[in-house]
Design a protein around this motif. Structure first.
Motif, short mmCIF file in Angstrom:
data_model
loop_
_atom_site.label_atom_id
_atom_site.label_comp_id
_atom_site.label_asym_id
_atom_site.label_seq_id
_atom_site.Cartn_x
_atom_site.Cartn_y
_atom_site.Cartn_z
N ASP A 61 0.76 -1.21 0.03
CA ASP A 61 0.08 0.13 0.08
C ASP A 61 0.78 1.17 -0.04
O ASP A 61 0.45 2.17 -0.34
N GLU A 62 1.95 1.17 0.72
CA GLU A 62 2.92 2.44 0.69
C GLU A 62 3.36 2.59 -0.63
O GLU A 62 3.85 3.95 -0.98
N CYS A 83 1.60 2.02 -3.81
CA CYS A 83 0.54 2.30 -4.72
C CYS A 83 0.23 3.75 -4.87
O CYS A 83 0.14 4.57 -3.72
N GLY A 119 -2.43 4.80 -6.71
CA GLY A 119 -3.62 4.99 -7.03
C GLY A 119 -4.32 5.33 -8.41
O GLY A 119 -5.15 6.05 -8.65
N PHE A 139 -10.64 0.36 -4.61
CA PHE A 139 -9.50 1.48 -4.27
C PHE A 139 -10.27 1.96 -2.88
O PHE A 139 -11.44 2.27 -3.04
N PHE A 191 -5.65 3.26 -1.15
CA PHE A 191 -4.97 2.34 -2.35
C PHE A 191 -5.59 1.18 -2.75
O PHE A 191 -6.56 0.91 -2.36
N CYS A 212 0.89 -2.82 -13.29
CA CYS A 212 1.37 -1.59 -12.23
C CYS A 212 2.59 -1.10 -12.55
O CYS A 212 3.59 -1.60 -12.63
#
Length: 368
Positions: free
Chosen positions: A193-194, A196, A198, A213, A216, A234
């Motif tokens: 998550d850190e 991502c 978005g 979403f 994140f 990604c």
């Protein structure tokens, strides 16, 4: 008691015998004729290759298998199942068109091509098994309803299983889309998550709607099928597989699904592994990378565990090619596929397959 595995080298030798001729001989030696019921429908299960791939088993080799099935009194059809990911093999219409484009037309292979799980992979049967993780499997009806089975597999590496041979061709290759989902769910995608940003690319790309979403990206592990598309799209490499946690479990799922398919054909199944152009990736990739070891030959057995064990031993016995994706383990005797996919326990399919009664890892190699 060791299983018998017949082996025909890729070397032409002094007699100049072709591999096509050797396939005919190895099928005779392995007893194909005794497995074929008179006028029985025989599924010749292979892989037609994804669009862009050219390392799949040659249709000329499949033609030899078809001819031997006919000679034994069987009625062969050549088959595969549709994919989970949305490529040229996602539905039976485009899948069949691609098979023909890759040379698998009936005028070449001598038999019709039939996509075993139906137009949209809805045609399957439930097969109960005494598994550790699973007590039932979902096998394509067009394979399950056949009278005998010949599985022709290209041995190669694989990004989540480490390698693919007879066991994987039985497991993922004979399953319907729902069966493939069940196997892939053993390895869900995970988001850092850190990392991502978005962008939403993974959400729109996910074929199962398993990502949402909330500050994140969040992956629903119950809906994720482990297809890896989100990893590919990604831009920040924020999505990954936890190989240490999940890779062994996925290989165990494969072995149990292979048991489901194999159990339908007691004494009526034969396995051929083609150890030519042994690439780092599956033939589902839209490309074919350089091989990691020299060509070796063709193996045949009535035991899917033994033939995969023998295949790995023969591959590991080679001197690996430098300048390829084989990053380590180049010397003879070292685990070659672990040199490509170091986080995957390569022989889990074999160990678990033996544990659940799919076959035996001990084998006698019979050179023809």
């Amino acid at each position: 008691m060791a299983a018998k595995v017949w082996f025909a080298s890729s070397e032409a030798g002094c007699c100049g015998e072709s591999l096509q001729a050797k396939i005919l001989r190895i099928l005779d030696e392995a007893g194909l004729k005794e497995m074929i019921p008179d006028q029985g429908l025989v599924a010749v299960k292979t892989h037609f290759g994804e669009e862009g791939c050219d390392s799949f088993v040659s249709p000329l080799y499949i033609r030899q298998v078809v001819s031997k099935v006919k000679e034994a009194g069987g009625v062969p059809f050549v088959t595969d199942t549709n994919t989970l990911y949305r490529g040229m093999r996602f539905d039976a219409v485009s899948h069949l068109a691609l098979a023909i484009r890759h040379g698998f037309g009936s005028e070449v292979i001598g038999a019709p091509v039939f996509i075993a799980d139906g137009l949209r992979s809805k045609n399957d049967v439930v097969v109960e098994i005494p598994g550790v993780h699973k007590n039932e499997t979902r096998i394509a009806a067009g394979i399950a309803e056949a009278d005998a089975l010949v599985v022709v597999s290209h041995l190669k590496g694989h990004a989540v299983a480490g390698f693919g041979g007879a066991i994987k061709n039985l497991a993922m290759g004979c399953a319907s889309a729902e069966g493939k989902r069940e196997q892939h769910r053993a390895m869900p995608a995970i988001v850092r998550d850190e990392e991502c940003v978005g962008c939403g690319g993974c959400i729109s790309a996910c074929p199962e709607g398993a990502i949402r979403f909330d500050g994140f990206a969040l992956v629903d592990s119950h809906r994720c099928i482990g297809c890896g598309i989100c990893l590919e799209v990604c831009p920040e490499s924020a999505i990954y597989f936890d190989y240490k946690r999940d890779a062994a479990r996925l290989s165990e799922y494969l072995a149990e699904y292979a048991l489901g398919a194999a159990s339908l054909f007691p004494e009526k199944a034969l396995y051929l592994n083609v150890l030519l152009r042994i690439t780092p990736d599956c033939d589902c990739a839209p490309f074919s990378d350089r091989p990691i070891v020299p060509d070796i030959g063709i193996l045949a057995s009535t035991d899917p565990v033994a033939i995969d064990a023998a295949s790995l031993d023969l591959v590991d016995g080679q001197q690996g090619f430098s300048g390829t994706r084989l990053a380590a383990h180049h010397r003879p005797g070292e685990d070659k596929f672990a040199g490509v996919w170091p986080e995957i326990p390569i022989r889990t399919q074999i160990r678990h397959g033996e544990r659940i009664g799919l076959g035996r890892s001990a084998y006698d190699l019979i050179r023809i």
